[in-house]
Design an enzyme around this catalytic site. Structure first.
Site, short mmCIF file in Angstrom:
data_model
loop_
_atom_site.label_atom_id
_atom_site.label_comp_id
_atom_site.label_asym_id
_atom_site.label_seq_id
_atom_site.Cartn_x
_atom_site.Cartn_y
_atom_site.Cartn_z
CG HIS A 95 38.50 42.41 42.45
ND1 HIS A 95 37.56 41.41 42.47
CD2 HIS A 95 37.81 43.58 42.62
CE1 HIS A 95 36.35 41.93 42.64
NE2 HIS A 95 36.48 43.25 42.72
CG HIS A 142 41.34 37.63 47.34
ND1 HIS A 142 41.27 36.36 46.81
CD2 HIS A 142 40.49 38.39 46.59
CE1 HIS A 142 40.41 36.35 45.81
NE2 HIS A 142 39.92 37.57 45.66
#
Length: 202
Positions: free
Chosen positions: A102, A151
């Site tokens: 992302h 993440h």
């Protein structure tokens, strides 16, 4: 590849400080970095560049996005880092963590978008402050990945840095290609030899 010490510290701090209103906002924000929204942006920029007669910029956004995606997948396979613990995640995701797709792809797509729109449209250059929406959204998307627990911070930092690097590579390739095309147009054309009609009559 194991997470760094600061990765655990930041994740623990964020997880302990989550709030429902922030969670809803981060879930909305992270969606802008999904494949579908970024693909729509690429298609939109491609069409705008094509209609403006800048086929080179249309090719740039497609080339940068596709190669950036392939590079991201290759890096994930190379490093094969695990994501944060499942109990810390607020959304369901799969695959490896490093680098953050992302963060990286939003940097590539939105970075090239900002550059292309700035080059094509004079009105955009006159109101350049609007272009800050791109970098701000990239930062928010990256932060949302850490907030949602999918993440590590270093995944996102690497995604941003690699994304910026790839934008620079793509722009450099585009500039060099433009210079070669310009040089080819300006190069003197070879003179064609014309035979003398009188000599042919002899």
């Amino acid at each position: 590849m194991q997470p760094f010490g600061f990765d655990h510290e930041i994740t623990d701090s964020i997880v302990s400080g989550r709030h429902e209103s922030w969670t809803s906002l981060m879930q909305l924000t992270t969606a802008f970095g999904d494949t579908l929204p970024l693909t729509i942006v690429v298609i939109g920029v491609f069409v705008l560049a094509w209609l403006a007669g800048r086929i080179d910029f249309a090719a740039l956004i497609v080339f940068g996005s596709v190669t950036g995606y392939l590079l991201m997948q290759l890096l994930k396979l190379m490093f094969a880092r695990d994501r944060p613990p499942v109990e810390d995640r607020l959304i369901v995701v799969g695959g490896h963590a490093f680098p953050s797709g992302h963060a990286m792809l939003s940097t590539v797509v939105l970075g090239l978008t900002v550059i292309i729109l700035h080059r094509i449209y004079p009105r955009v250059r006159e109101r350049a402050a609007w272009l800050l929406i791109g970098p701000v959204l990239v930062l928010l998307i990256g932060f949302s990945r850490v907030y949602l627990g999918v993440h590590w911070t270093s995944d996102v930092l690497a995604g941003w840095l690699i994304g910026l690097f790839w934008v620079a590579v793509c722009v450099l390739v585009h500039v060099r290609g433009a210079k070669r095309r310009q040089a080819a147009r300006e190069a003197p054309k070879p003179k064609t030899l014309r035979s003398d009609p009188a000599s042919r009559a002899r």
